[in-house]
Design a protein around this motif. Structure first.
Motif, short mmCIF file in Angstrom:
data_model
loop_
_atom_site.label_atom_id
_atom_site.label_comp_id
_atom_site.label_asym_id
_atom_site.label_seq_id
_atom_site.Cartn_x
_atom_site.Cartn_y
_atom_site.Cartn_z
N ARG A 129 0.87 -1.18 0.00
CA ARG A 129 0.00 0.00 0.00
C ARG A 129 0.91 1.23 0.00
NH1 ARG A 129 -3.20 -3.74 2.53
NH2 ARG A 129 -5.43 -3.63 2.03
N LEU A 130 0.71 2.07 -0.99
CA LEU A 130 1.62 3.20 -1.16
C LEU A 130 0.85 4.42 -1.66
CD1 LEU A 130 4.72 3.61 -0.90
CD2 LEU A 130 4.86 3.25 -3.36
N VAL A 131 1.21 5.58 -1.11
CA VAL A 131 0.64 6.83 -1.61
C VAL A 131 1.42 7.22 -2.85
CG1 VAL A 131 0.24 9.28 -1.16
CG2 VAL A 131 -0.12 7.60 0.67
N VAL A 132 0.71 7.29 -3.98
CA VAL A 132 1.34 7.62 -5.26
C VAL A 132 0.92 9.02 -5.66
CG1 VAL A 132 1.61 6.95 -7.67
CG2 VAL A 132 1.28 5.19 -5.92
N THR A 133 1.91 9.82 -6.07
CA THR A 133 1.65 11.22 -6.42
C THR A 133 1.85 11.44 -7.91
OG1 THR A 133 2.42 11.94 -4.23
CG2 THR A 133 2.31 13.61 -5.97
N PHE A 134 0.83 12.07 -8.53
CA PHE A 134 0.94 12.46 -9.93
C PHE A 134 0.47 13.90 -10.05
CE2 PHE A 134 -1.26 12.84 -14.13
CZ PHE A 134 -0.11 12.84 -14.91
N GLY A 135 1.40 14.78 -10.37
CA GLY A 135 1.07 16.20 -10.39
C GLY A 135 0.67 16.64 -9.00
N GLU A 136 -0.53 17.18 -8.85
CA GLU A 136 -1.00 17.64 -7.55
C GLU A 136 -1.95 16.65 -6.90
OE1 GLU A 136 -2.65 21.49 -8.07
OE2 GLU A 136 -0.75 22.42 -8.64
N LYS A 137 -2.13 15.49 -7.52
CA LYS A 137 -3.04 14.48 -7.00
C LYS A 137 -2.26 13.36 -6.32
CE LYS A 137 -6.53 15.21 -10.60
NZ LYS A 137 -7.29 14.57 -11.70
N SER A 138 -2.77 12.84 -5.22
CA SER A 138 -2.17 11.70 -4.53
C SER A 138 -3.26 10.69 -4.22
CB SER A 138 -1.50 12.16 -3.23
OG SER A 138 -0.42 13.02 -3.50
N LYS A 139 -2.96 9.41 -4.42
CA LYS A 139 -3.93 8.35 -4.15
C LYS A 139 -3.24 7.18 -3.48
CE LYS A 139 -7.15 9.35 -7.93
NZ LYS A 139 -7.94 8.80 -9.05
N LEU A 140 -3.97 6.50 -2.57
CA LEU A 140 -3.48 5.29 -1.93
C LEU A 140 -3.79 4.11 -2.85
CD1 LEU A 140 -2.20 3.96 0.58
CD2 LEU A 140 -4.52 3.66 1.47
N ILE A 141 -2.76 3.42 -3.31
CA ILE A 141 -2.95 2.34 -4.27
C ILE A 141 -2.26 1.08 -3.74
CG2 ILE A 141 -2.61 1.61 -6.66
CD1 ILE A 141 -2.39 4.49 -7.48
N VAL A 142 -2.92 -0.08 -3.89
CA VAL A 142 -2.31 -1.37 -3.57
C VAL A 142 -1.59 -1.86 -4.82
CG1 VAL A 142 -2.69 -3.72 -2.80
CG2 VAL A 142 -4.12 -1.87 -1.89
N LEU A 143 -0.28 -2.04 -4.73
CA LEU A 143 0.54 -2.37 -5.89
C LEU A 143 1.20 -3.72 -5.75
CD1 LEU A 143 2.33 1.07 -6.33
CD2 LEU A 143 0.31 0.27 -7.55
N ASP A 144 1.36 -4.41 -6.88
CA ASP A 144 2.18 -5.63 -6.93
C ASP A 144 3.58 -5.19 -7.36
OD1 ASP A 144 3.43 -8.00 -7.30
OD2 ASP A 144 2.21 -8.66 -8.99
N THR A 145 4.46 -5.00 -6.42
CA THR A 145 5.78 -4.42 -6.72
C THR A 145 6.74 -5.42 -7.36
OG1 THR A 145 6.44 -4.85 -4.42
CG2 THR A 145 5.63 -2.64 -4.95
N ASN A 146 6.33 -6.68 -7.49
CA ASN A 146 7.16 -7.64 -8.23
C ASN A 146 6.95 -7.53 -9.73
OD1 ASN A 146 8.57 -8.79 -6.17
ND2 ASN A 146 7.12 -10.47 -5.83
N ASP A 147 5.88 -6.84 -10.12
CA ASP A 147 5.54 -6.73 -11.54
C ASP A 147 5.45 -5.25 -11.89
OD1 ASP A 147 4.49 -6.76 -14.08
OD2 ASP A 147 3.03 -8.35 -13.66
N ILE A 148 6.55 -4.69 -12.40
CA ILE A 148 6.59 -3.26 -12.67
C ILE A 148 5.60 -2.89 -13.77
CG2 ILE A 148 8.03 -1.33 -13.43
CD1 ILE A 148 10.37 -2.60 -12.15
N ALA A 149 5.51 -3.72 -14.81
CA ALA A 149 4.61 -3.42 -15.92
C ALA A 149 3.16 -3.33 -15.43
CB ALA A 149 4.74 -4.49 -17.00
N ASN A 150 2.76 -4.28 -14.57
CA ASN A 150 1.40 -4.27 -14.02
C ASN A 150 1.19 -3.07 -13.11
OD1 ASN A 150 -1.22 -5.59 -13.46
ND2 ASN A 150 -0.38 -5.77 -11.40
N THR A 151 2.23 -2.71 -12.36
CA THR A 151 2.16 -1.55 -11.47
C THR A 151 1.91 -0.27 -12.27
OG1 THR A 151 3.58 -2.55 -9.80
CG2 THR A 151 3.48 -0.14 -9.84
N ILE A 152 2.69 -0.11 -13.35
CA ILE A 152 2.53 1.08 -14.19
C ILE A 152 1.13 1.14 -14.80
CG2 ILE A 152 3.33 2.19 -16.32
CD1 ILE A 152 6.14 1.20 -15.66
N GLU A 153 0.64 0.01 -15.26
CA GLU A 153 -0.71 -0.03 -15.87
C GLU A 153 -1.78 0.33 -14.85
OE1 GLU A 153 -3.56 -0.30 -18.77
OE2 GLU A 153 -1.37 -0.22 -18.95
#
Length: 527
Positions: A5-29
């Protein structure tokens, strides 16, 4: 799946997202969908306690580790820019902007565009001389290299330890430098100490660090040791994949010249003649064995007989000394066949003795001291050759190093027995020993006779250690016998450095062999 679970920031927006950090491609998508990003996006991650963000490369395993353990994640949109636009972002200003952004924990698409991320990956600059001058052991390393144009294995280990410590202090992710940082470190070493370079490889520094396949080399090994002392929570999980490089089970598989066999009827007649001919027909026997070399080699490869069976069918290997050498010479050429006799006493043995004199490792120091117990005694070339072979076994251990195992390993190469030993009784005691080795009747400094012992047979050798080792090595190829595992490194050295059967530029050669060969070449060039 490694969920985070990680707070991801894009521009001025931030969202809490559950990520599979073993799969970068899936994370980016997943991030693209959450923020409704139209186009490709790149990730910038930062670990706790680190001030700078890292541009995440999908093909870099170190970047994957940063992503798995990051505390902040920024997203940027990949934008096309002209060369003139991208060039305004120099590395220094980029570092400042990333540091400022990390303190604010926000980002905008324009502030972290792809061109900046690409420019962030800069080569690490290490001042090798400064690192050595700041370390108590550094001065002796510099003095030794200046005097000898090479370093002993122990001094090389000290050099790697000092430089790797400097790398750990300056890299972006503590104890886990990125590939380009380790590469820069390895390059700095061979540029400062040119004779340590492996001139047979593409870059010359692969034995210090290589990123081919799984990362390897002295620097990587040292980092692994350093990581043993950091908290478990900070350690990176490693793959359990088997990456060991083993020699072929049978030595004939390494190649050589294939000789066309004679028709079976002709070969059978010649083999029968060799088996039954009187000793005074030695020249005829040698010629006949050369004629049926192709048939003999085919039988060895297809039937895989034991050494005992070979000697039952071709007993003249026991009483005609040159037959082993002849078969090896036909297979590989005269030039390859004579390499040990040409190189050992004049080139290789002096370097091994020189390295041993400067080495304080207990087993090497003990054996070298045994050789030079009387400093007033002038040692002949035969004694120096004997001790240099034994020291080579210690310099190239194939098993974990300890005093007992090393003594036993040396016996797998040469077993010393006192004059007067009854050979028949000795063979009965060794009847289960199928791996060939040398029996030396006498002492290290006063050998009397040499025999190759294999499968309850004793094959006489010439009465000098270099010729005896030469015949022992060649027997492995002629009889197609695998090397003893405990002597694997010793025989790999013979294969590559001495005889040149295995090219020095092969990726399978262990670093210790590459290092020792570099020392030999540096000393030879100096002479």
């Amino acid at each position: 799946m490694a969920e985070k679970r990680l707070v991801v920031t894009f521009g001025e927006k931030s969202k809490l997202i559950v990520l599979d950090t073993n799969d970068i491609a899936n994370t980016i998508e997943k991030i693209r969908l959450k923020f409704n990003i139209d186009g490709n996006c790149k990730l910038l991650a930062k670990c706790e306690g680190v001030s700078k963000f890292v541009d995440i490369d999908i093909d870099d395993e170190d970047d994957v580790y940063v992503l798995q353990h990051c505390s902040e994640l920024l997203v940027s949109v990949e934008q096309k820019v002209t060369e003139s636009e991208s060039s305004v972002y120099d590395e220094e200003s980029l570092d400042e902007s990333l540091t400022a952004d990390s303190e604010a924990s926000i980002s905008s698409p324009s502030a972290h565009s792809t061109p900046r991320a690409k420019h962030y990956k800069k080569d690490l600059v290490l001042d090798i001389d400064q690192l050595l001058n700041d370390n108590p052991k550094g001065e002796s390393i510099l003095e030794e290299y200046a005097a000898n144009n090479t370093l002993t294995p122990q001094s090389r280990r000290n050099l790697v330890n000092i430089v790797t410590s400097g790398l750990v202090k300056t890299c972006r992710t503590p104890y886990y430098p990125l590939k380009h940082e380790k590469t820069s470190c390895a390059l700095a070493i061979v540029e400062r100490f040119p004779s340590l370079k492996n001139k047979y490889s593409k870059t010359g520094y692969e034995h210090f660090f290589s990123d081919k396949g799984r990362q390897s080399g002295y620097i990587q090994d040292r980092l692994k040791n350093l990581r043993r002392y950091i908290p478990e929570s900070a350690k990176k999980r490693t793959s359990t994949a088997n990456t060991s490089n083993e020699l072929p089970a049978k030595q004939m598989e390494l190649g050589g010249i294939v000789v066309e066999p004679l028709p079976d009827e002709n070969a059978t007649k010649l083999a029968s003649f060799c088996k039954r001919a009187a000793p005074d027909l030695k020249k005829d026997i040698v010629k006949a064995m050369a004629d049926i070399h192709g048939n003999f080699s085919k039988w060895i490869l297809e039937e895989a007989p034991t050494a005992y069976e070979v000697l039952q069918e071709y007993p003249r290997f026991k009483d005609i000394d040159e037959l082993v050498n002849q078969h090896f010479r036909i297979k590989f050429s005269s030039d390859i066949s004579k390499q040990l006799l040409l190189k050992w006493e004049s080139v290789i043995a002096p370097v091994i003795m020189k390295l041993a004199a400067s080495t304080t490792t207990a087993d090497v120091h003990h054996l070298y001291g045994e050789c030079h117990v009387d400093v007033s005694e002038e040692l002949n070339s035969e004694v120096l050759a004997m001790y240099s072979f034994l020291l080579l076994v210690l310099f190239l251990p194939s098993t974990p190093r300890n005093r007992g195992s090393q003594k036993q390993t040396m016996k797998l190469l040469i077993d010393f027995q006192p004059i007067g030993v009854v050979l028949e009784e000795y063979l009965l005691q060794k009847k289960n020993q199928t791996q060939p080795y040398l029996l030396c009747i006498g002492t290290k400094k006063a050998p009397s006779q040499f025999f190759i012992i294999v499968d309850s047979h004793a094959i006489p050798c010439q009465e000098n250690i270099v010729s005896a080792i030469d015949k022992l090595f060649k027997l492995h190829y002629v009889f197609n016998i695998h090397y003893a595992q405990q002597l694997r490194m010793f025989y790999m050295f013979m294969d590559s450095v001495v005889y040149g059967i295995v090219p020095m530029n092969t990726d399978t050669l262990p670093n210790k062999i590459i290092e020792l060969n570099a020392a030999i070449e540096a000393t030879s060039t100096e002479a």
